[in-house]
Design an enzyme around this catalytic site. Structure first.
Site, short mmCIF file in Angstrom:
data_model
loop_
_atom_site.label_atom_id
_atom_site.label_comp_id
_atom_site.label_asym_id
_atom_site.label_seq_id
_atom_site.Cartn_x
_atom_site.Cartn_y
_atom_site.Cartn_z
N GLU A 1 -5.73 -33.35 10.19
CA GLU A 1 -5.13 -34.00 11.37
C GLU A 1 -6.02 -35.17 11.78
OE1 GLU A 1 -4.27 -31.40 14.69
OE2 GLU A 1 -3.61 -33.06 15.95
N ASN B 248 -1.05 -31.68 17.14
CA ASN B 248 -0.65 -32.33 18.39
C ASN B 248 -0.58 -33.85 18.22
OD1 ASN B 248 -0.68 -29.78 19.50
ND2 ASN B 248 -2.69 -30.00 20.43
N TYR C 268 -4.76 -18.59 16.30
CA TYR C 268 -6.22 -18.79 16.27
C TYR C 268 -6.87 -17.60 16.96
CZ TYR C 268 -5.19 -23.67 15.08
OH TYR C 268 -4.75 -24.82 14.46
N GLU D 236 -0.78 -23.04 10.68
CA GLU D 236 -2.07 -23.21 11.37
C GLU D 236 -2.62 -21.82 11.62
OE1 GLU D 236 -2.54 -25.79 14.78
OE2 GLU D 236 -1.02 -27.17 14.01
N ASN E 281 5.79 -30.47 15.65
CA ASN E 281 4.64 -29.57 15.78
C ASN E 281 4.64 -28.90 17.15
OD1 ASN E 281 1.80 -28.64 14.99
ND2 ASN E 281 1.41 -29.65 16.95
N GLU E 282 4.53 -27.58 17.16
CA GLU E 282 4.34 -26.80 18.40
C GLU E 282 5.19 -27.34 19.55
OE1 GLU E 282 0.13 -26.24 19.28
OE2 GLU E 282 -0.07 -24.88 17.57
N GLN F 164 -8.84 -26.40 10.30
CA GLN F 164 -8.40 -27.54 9.52
C GLN F 164 -9.30 -27.64 8.30
OE1 GLN F 164 -7.76 -30.99 12.03
NE2 GLN F 164 -6.42 -29.85 13.42
#
Ligand code: AHR
Length: 510
Positions: free
Chosen positions: A31, A76, A248, A296, A176-177, A358
């Site tokens: 990212e 993000n 996470y 992720e 994304n999200e 990442q």
């Protein structure tokens, strides 16, 4: 046979399998965030940089890590990104505010540089499109620029920028999200489901063969979890191939037992998403199955509770490539990462793509210093070993294990394990974690009809200091080492091993 009371056991039989492993579960993520791109993968002027400014010391480590897919450019970041800013002559590219990470984006690295990077890394690209501030038009323009062979303004523009051959990007994330209120252009499930479906339909008009990932929830803890998936798939079921999951984990309030059992959450998250997908499939009377893209996952100390690699803070407003989220991982973190990999393999029948988040510097297995060295964090090792030896068919592993009680998950098995069989050679690799912090765990595996005659190796990652870390000064403080005493008995029908406390284990049988 009499057994020691605290022995963990399971049986392996080639007739009982979960699924072949899709190699794309060994993916990663780059990212535009902190120093993942700039001074991570890309640093013109670095002593190891190639003609394109890519760090070859990092590329060597990416290949060693065994990364099969790289998701890009966010995260993000993508929800405010204009892909056009990152193509064409680098010195003419605009500087922009990156709202997601309050940074300044120079756009010196963009689509062409990324494609060069993934090719050199031997990986497949997974491209995320902006469905935050943008929509259908910009998505299909990007697809045309990237994948159309030539003869249109956009595909000819790519050729004029130096890439005559189309990139052939097959795997695309539809945003994304989008369930997260922090996301630029955050949407309700109905708003997002509509735009995702419209974008998917248009992208399939260009190429029906693209593989599309629709956004699921940012974590299982989101208030909208499951309802979000059901609504989004209600709009897009026939148009997409995968739904995303993000998770996470970190140790909280000194509760290491719960942290070591993080994969309990991962596995229930996967099973709950599968149930939701299949519920929508049943409602639609569809034979199609939606697969899972766990794009992720990692250990991430979101509250900054562990030292960063640099010892510096969380960056200044609107800085270029600030030091952000540079978590420095311990042995314990590596054991949890190993357990998360086991969770993905155990669900290989539905998890077809996964990306550790990442790749470099930002919550990453690879760390670099600008102008300096690149090295392996502790979490590098379980990923590299699993990618190397976890290819083949996952065997159905049902453990009978001693248990203990954790604050977050109640009773959990001390043993977390899976096994993968290479169909071509018959070799079997067992991946196992002992979640006990202070007791070794005897393990007995009954091997049925596998014809195994040799323990090739038993490698362990564990340390007398479970907080030990690798640093620039001591990059190999924590590495896997070989264990002796792991043996086959009963004419190859039983394997006996001992798993050290708080350990990640790879046992290879041929
Ligand atoms: O990986 C870091 C961030 O975590 C990503 O940008 C975002 O998608 C997630 O919340």
């Amino acid at each position: 046979m009499t057994h020691a009371p605290h022995t963990a056991r399971f049986t392996l039989d080639p007739a009982f399998t979960v699924s072949p492993v899709d190699p794309r579960i060994f993916g990663s993520f780059v990212e535009h965030l902190g120093r993942c791109v700039y001074t991570g993968v890309h640093e013109p002027g670095h002593p190891t940089a190639d003609e394109a400014g890519l760090r070859t010391d990092v590329l060597d480590l990416v290949r060693e890590l065994g990364v099969t897919v790289v998701r890009y450019p966010g995260g993000n970041f993508v929800s405010g990104y204009k892909w056009e800013d990152g193509v064409g002559p680098a010195e003419e590219r605009p500087r922009r505010l990156d709202l997601a990470w309050r940074s300044t984006e120079t756009n010196r690295f963009g689509l062409g540089e990324f494609m060069d990077f993934v090719r050199k890394a031997g990986a497949e690209p997974m491209m995320a499109i902006n469905l935050g501030t943008r929509g259908v038009a910009e998505a299909i323009e990007l697809q045309e620029y990237a994948n159309h062979p030539g003869g249109t303004e956009l595909s000819d523009r790519r050729a004029a920028h130096g890439d005559a051959e189309p990139y052939g990007i097959r795997l695309w994330c539809l945003g994304n999200e989008m369930d997260g209120p922090w996301q630029t252009g955050h949407k309700t499930a109905d708003e997002y489901g509509r735009i995702a479906a419209e974008t998917a339909r248009a992208m399939r008009q260009i190429d029906p063969g693209v593989e599309l990932v629709v956004c699921g929830s940012s974590s299982q803890a989101m208030e909208t979890f499951a309802a979000w998936e059901a609504t989004v798939l209600g709009h897009s079921y026939d148009l997409v191939d995968h739904i995303s999951l993000h998770a996470y984990y970190q140790e909280q309030d000194g509760d290491r037992d719960s942290f070591l059992a993080s994969a309990v959450d991962t596995e229930s998250f996967i099973e709950n998403v599968v149930a939701t997908c299949d519920h929508i499939g049943a409602r639609l009377k569809s034979d199609k199955r939606i697969n899972l893209s766990f794009d992720e996952w990692n250990v991430w100390y979101q509250d900054g509770a562990i030292p960063s690699l640099s010892g510096e803070g969380r960056g200044e407003d609107w800085a270029e490539a600030p030091r952000l989220l540079e978590d420095n991982y311990s042995v314990t973190d590596a054991v949890v990462v190993g357990s998360l990999l086991i969770a993905l393999l155990r669900h290989a029948d539905r998890v077809k793509v996964a990306c550790q988040a990442q790749l470099v510097n930002v919550i990453a297995p690879i760390a670099t210093e600008p102008g300096g060295r690149a090295w392996r964090q502790t979490i590098f090792h379980p990923f590299a070993q699993t990618s190397r030896h976890g290819r083949g068919t996952v065997l159905d592993v049902r453990v009978d294990s001693p248990r203990h009680t954790t604050r977050r998950f109640g009773e959990v098995d001390l043993l977390h394990a899976t096994a993968v069989r290479d169909e071509a050679t018959g070799a079997v690799t067992v991946f196992a974690v002992n979640r006990s912090q202070d007791e070794a765990l005897p393990l007995e595996i009954a091997l049925r009809g596998l014809g195994l005659g040799e323990v090739v190796e038993h490698s362990v990652l564990a340390d007398a200091d479970p907080d030990a870390r690798n640093t620039a000064a001591e990059p190999d403080r924590v590495v896997p080492r070989q264990v002796t005493g792991t043996v086959l008995g009963d004419g190859g029908e039983t394997l006996k091993a001992t798993l050290e406390p708080l350990s990640w284990n790879v046992i290879r049988l041929a």
